[in-house]
Design a protein around this motif. Structure first.
Motif, short mmCIF file in Angstrom:
data_model
loop_
_atom_site.label_atom_id
_atom_site.label_comp_id
_atom_site.label_asym_id
_atom_site.label_seq_id
_atom_site.Cartn_x
_atom_site.Cartn_y
_atom_site.Cartn_z
N LYS A 486 4.74 5.21 -10.36
CA LYS A 486 5.61 4.01 -10.70
C LYS A 486 6.27 3.87 -10.05
CE LYS A 486 4.53 0.89 -14.81
NZ LYS A 486 5.62 0.01 -14.50
N LYS A 487 7.60 4.64 -9.89
CA LYS A 487 8.97 4.34 -9.78
C LYS A 487 8.87 4.42 -8.14
CE LYS A 487 11.70 6.35 -13.28
NZ LYS A 487 12.62 6.90 -13.75
N LEU A 488 7.78 4.70 -7.26
CA LEU A 488 7.59 4.72 -6.16
C LEU A 488 7.25 3.80 -6.37
CD1 LEU A 488 7.99 6.69 -3.37
CD2 LEU A 488 5.24 7.21 -3.77
N ASN A 489 6.12 3.53 -6.24
CA ASN A 489 5.22 1.50 -6.35
C ASN A 489 5.65 1.19 -6.24
OD1 ASN A 489 2.88 2.36 -5.74
ND2 ASN A 489 2.27 2.91 -7.41
N ASP A 490 6.75 0.89 -7.21
CA ASP A 490 7.75 -0.81 -7.34
C ASP A 490 8.79 -0.30 -6.89
OD1 ASP A 490 6.01 -1.12 -9.90
OD2 ASP A 490 7.89 -0.50 -11.61
N ALA A 491 9.48 0.90 -6.73
CA ALA A 491 10.69 0.56 -5.42
C ALA A 491 9.90 0.22 -3.86
CB ALA A 491 11.55 1.68 -5.56
N GLU A 492 8.88 0.90 -3.17
CA GLU A 492 8.87 1.02 -2.05
C GLU A 492 7.47 0.20 -1.44
OE1 GLU A 492 8.91 4.43 -0.17
OE2 GLU A 492 11.04 5.19 -1.59
N GLY A 493 6.62 0.02 -2.21
CA GLY A 493 5.83 -1.03 -2.97
C GLY A 493 3.89 -0.36 -2.67
N HIS A 494 3.11 -0.95 -2.74
CA HIS A 494 1.78 0.36 -2.61
C HIS A 494 1.23 1.00 -1.62
CE1 HIS A 494 1.05 -1.36 -7.10
NE2 HIS A 494 1.09 -2.11 -6.36
N ARG A 495 1.98 0.18 -0.03
CA ARG A 495 1.76 1.24 0.27
C ARG A 495 2.28 2.39 0.57
NH1 ARG A 495 1.95 -2.26 6.22
NH2 ARG A 495 0.17 -4.07 4.93
N ALA A 496 3.38 2.42 0.34
CA ALA A 496 3.56 3.57 0.51
C ALA A 496 3.84 4.26 -0.69
CB ALA A 496 5.51 3.14 0.64
N GLY A 497 2.91 3.97 -1.93
CA GLY A 497 2.68 4.92 -2.63
C GLY A 497 1.36 5.09 -2.05
N ASP A 498 0.23 4.66 -1.65
CA ASP A 498 -0.60 5.31 -0.93
C ASP A 498 -0.41 6.09 -0.41
OD1 ASP A 498 -2.14 3.67 -2.47
OD2 ASP A 498 -3.04 2.00 -0.48
N GLU A 499 -0.17 6.13 1.02
CA GLU A 499 0.70 7.40 1.87
C GLU A 499 1.02 8.10 0.74
OE1 GLU A 499 1.04 8.53 5.34
OE2 GLU A 499 0.17 7.13 4.82
N ALA A 500 2.07 8.46 0.13
CA ALA A 500 2.64 9.41 -0.42
C ALA A 500 1.55 10.61 -1.35
CB ALA A 500 3.33 8.90 -1.63
N LEU A 501 0.06 9.69 -1.70
CA LEU A 501 -1.28 9.91 -2.22
C LEU A 501 -1.58 10.97 -1.56
CD1 LEU A 501 -2.73 7.04 -5.03
CD2 LEU A 501 -1.58 9.68 -5.30
N ARG A 502 -1.62 10.39 -0.10
CA ARG A 502 -2.87 10.84 0.96
C ARG A 502 -1.73 11.95 1.30
NH1 ARG A 502 -4.39 5.52 2.67
NH2 ARG A 502 -2.09 5.27 3.83
N ARG A 503 -0.41 12.20 1.74
CA ARG A 503 0.45 13.75 1.91
C ARG A 503 0.22 14.20 0.98
NH1 ARG A 503 5.60 10.48 4.99
NH2 ARG A 503 4.94 9.79 6.41
N VAL A 504 0.39 14.18 -0.63
CA VAL A 504 0.57 14.49 -1.46
C VAL A 504 -1.21 15.82 -1.69
CG1 VAL A 504 -0.12 15.25 -4.18
CG2 VAL A 504 2.01 14.07 -3.11
N CYS A 505 -2.14 15.03 -1.16
CA CYS A 505 -3.29 15.61 -1.45
C CYS A 505 -3.80 16.49 0.18
CB CYS A 505 -4.55 14.49 -0.89
SG CYS A 505 -6.01 15.55 -0.96
N ASP A 506 -2.92 16.05 1.14
CA ASP A 506 -3.08 17.20 2.19
C ASP A 506 -2.55 18.28 2.28
OD1 ASP A 506 -4.77 15.10 3.39
OD2 ASP A 506 -2.66 14.58 4.85
#
Length: 634
Positions: A486-506
């Motif tokens: 939630k801190k990541l989304n609040d600080a960097e935005g939801h686009r960065a959060g989505d990219e973080a989800l993709r990278r963690v999944c990969d």
């Protein structure tokens, strides 16, 4: 070109001319016989007369009279002899006239002296109008006047007898008759020719002209029928025949028209039957192809249905792959060597069909100018015909259907049209299968990360749990949650959060087995299902995944504690921690919260009592409901 002789001319030459020739020959024969008889009669008369005169010269001459006075008196008394005798002389052996009725000629040399080579027997010669006789004179009776008469002829009796006038008149009459017959025959021939022309030749020409026009197809022509002779009857019979032929021709025209109409109907019926058969085939193909939406099954049905119903001994299906190349997906007969072979657009007959979006027909692949490549055919196949039909859907090429036969030019134009329609049906079915695959993929796959979604996860988990319970093997699950998401989304935005989800999944997906199932559980949580893995091994897997995320340079983030994205993991195993699926998920969720309470960025294996921790009870309506646990953590 010269006209052939007419019937009249033939009759004229075959009847009149032979008659004329027979008459001329007959008259000529009679004339010749009369001429010969006249000449023979003159000859005989001359011989008799010579004998008679020779005998007269042997008569004694009375006293006091000139020598051979009896002959002179005989000639004077018989004037007829004088009339018929052209000339009478007694010639000496040297050819001089010794005695003649004309004394003035005595002593002269006679022209017949050339015939007197020596005294000899009687000689006679007949020509055209007279007979000339030479007869020796002198015997014992002449010794009184001629001393040597007994041994040597005293002379020659020369007698020339002219042909009687009556004989010449008869011959001339016969010659005139011959000329008259010739003139009369010519007139008769002319008359017969004119008669035949008007009464036979001209009517026959008219009849022949009418027949010729009828032969050329003019059945309305009629011959002239004036008169009552045989020609008129023939013309009437011909007209009757033409009338009958006209009627028959009219009936034939009507029959032909009816036959054409019937033939057109039969042709239309046959064409309709062919169309119905084609439509039935297309319906069967469409029904068979549209009865499934699974692409592998669809390709298998196409591969077996099309060759069987269309009598194609060699068939293959090519689909456009992700790289835009044509890839062989299925063949008939099955040939693993060809499956997976790729063609670029424009390469070979199939590539040209895909590039132009039009069918490419090669009547004879053995021709150098056919434009095919060896890769278009099966190994060792260098003769026959080939048809490549693209599968086009909304101006997009989905693939190519390849039809091959071992015979040259074995695809008829109607077949090309039918196979194009089949390709359209197959294109629609393939497009539906692709859309279905995509829909299924979207239904069972998380669109953000590309891993299975929650629905697919629990379907897979049910299968693994059922297998583990049947065979008595363990199955473990790892509940993974991104720390401070939630801190990541609040600080960097939801686009960065989505990219973080993709990278963690990969990162996680690259370090699990193919038989394991990694799925997005919800929000920033993932679940990993480990088939036939014990609790201790599952814990080791969780540690490996945690370290991989914590050490990945792609997951560095200045907004996260420690400047890096980390994950917390909870581990639970069936049947060690729970006897059923729902309880095992609750245990993994409780272990995950234990990792969160323990400071995050850690792996925790489930232990009894974790699910009743006070911090968990705040948001749990039902401990076994995973969605409720997710809400409590949020």
């Amino acid at each position: 070109m010269p006209h052939p002789p007419s019937v009249g001319r033939k009759l004229l030459w075959s009847i009149a001319l032979p008659g004329l020739l027979a008459a001329l020959v007959g008259l000529g024969h009679f004339w010749w016989e009369a001429r010969r008889a006249t000449r023979d009669a003159t000859h005989d008369e001359a011989m008799v007369l010579a004998e008679f005169l020779g005998a007269a010269f042997r008569l004694p001459t009375p006293e006091g009279q000139a020598p051979h006075a009896p002959v002179a008196s005989l000639l004077g008394a018989r004037s007829r002899l004088v009339d018929t005798t052209a000339e009478l002389n007694i010639l000496s052996p040297d050819g001089r006239i010794r005695w003649s009725p004309r004394p003035q000629e005595v002593g002269q040399r006679h022209p017949a002296a050339a015939l007197l080579t020596s005294p000899g027997p009687q000689w006679a010669r007949s020509d055209k109008h007279q007979t000339e006789v030479l007869r020796p004179l002198g015997d014992a009776s002449c010794e009184g006047c001629h001393p040597d008469a007994g041994t040597t002829p005293v002379g020659m009796l020369h007698l020339r007898v002219a042909e009687p006038a009556v004989h010449r008149e008869l011959t001339d009459a016969l010659g005139g008759a011959l000329a008259a017959v010739l003139a009369l025959g010519s007139i008769l021939i002319l008359a017969i020719g004119v008669s035949l022309h008007f009464f036979l030749t001209r009517p026959l020409r008219r009849l022949t002209a009418a027949m010729r026009r009828a032969e050329e197809g003019d059945l309305l022509v009629r011959a002239e029928t004036g008169g009552t002779d045989e020609l008129a009857q023939l013309g009437s019979a011909f007209n009757a025949m033409l009338a009958r032929l006209t009627s028959m021709k009219a009936e034939e025209i009507d029959t032909h028209r009816d036959l054409q109409a019937t033939r057109s109907k039969l042709s239309a019926k046959e064409e309709l039957e062919e169309r119905m058969a084609d439509l039935a085939l297309l319906f069967d193909v469409a029904h068979s192809l549209n009865s499934t939406l699974e692409l592998p099954e669809l390709l298998a049905r196409i591969t077996h249905l099309v060759p069987e119903r269309l009598h194609i001994p060699d068939f293959s299906i090519m689909l456009v792959n992700a790289e835009g190349q044509l890839e062989v997906k299925s063949t008939f007969p099955e040939d693993p060597r060809l499956e997976g072979v790729t063609f670029q657009a424009g390469e070979g007959a199939c590539g040209r069909a895909a590039a132009t979006q039009r069918g490419v027909y090669v009547p004879d692949v053995g021709e150098p100018s056919s434009g095919y490549t060896q890769r278009d055919l099966r190994p060792g196949q260098d003769r026959g015909s080939m048809l490549c039909v693209p599968m086009v859907h909304t101006n997009t090429v989905l693939g190519v259907l390849n039809f091959q036969r071992p015979e040259v030019a074995s695809f008829a134009p109607e077949e090309l049209e039918l196979l194009t329609a089949v390709a359209d049906q197959v294109a629609s079915a393939v497009k539906n299968a692709l859309l279905h695959s995509e829909a299924v993929r979207l239904t069972l796959t998380d669109p953000l990360t590309g891993v299975p979604n929650r629905r697919h996860l629990f379907s897979r988990l049910e299968l693994e749990v059922a297998r583990a319970q049947r065979y008595g093997t363990p199955v473990s699950i790892l509940m993974v949650d991104i720390d401070h998401f939630k801190k990541l989304n609040d600080a960097e935005g939801h686009r960065a959060g989505d990219e973080a989800l993709r990278r963690v999944c990969d990162t996680l997906r690259g370090r699990v087995r193919k038989v394991d199932t990694l799925a997005r559980y919800g929000g920033e949580e993932f679940m990993l299902v480990l088939s036939n893995v014990s609790k201790e091994d599952a814990y080791e897997v969780g540690e490996k995944l945690r370290r991989a995320v914590a050490e990945s340079p792609l997951l560095a983030s200045p907004t996260q504690p420690g400047g890096h994205i980390t994950v917390s993991i909870g581990v639970a195993t069936l049947p060690t921690d729970a006897p059923a699926q729902d309880l095992m998920v609750d245990c993994a969720d409780a272990a995950l919260y234990a990792s969160k309470r323990g400071g995050r960025n850690r792996v925790t294996a489930y232990a009894p009592g974790m699910e009743v921790h006070p911090s968990r009870e705040r948001g749990l309506a039902r401990p076994h409901d995973p969605s409720a646990a997710h809400v409590a953590k949020a």
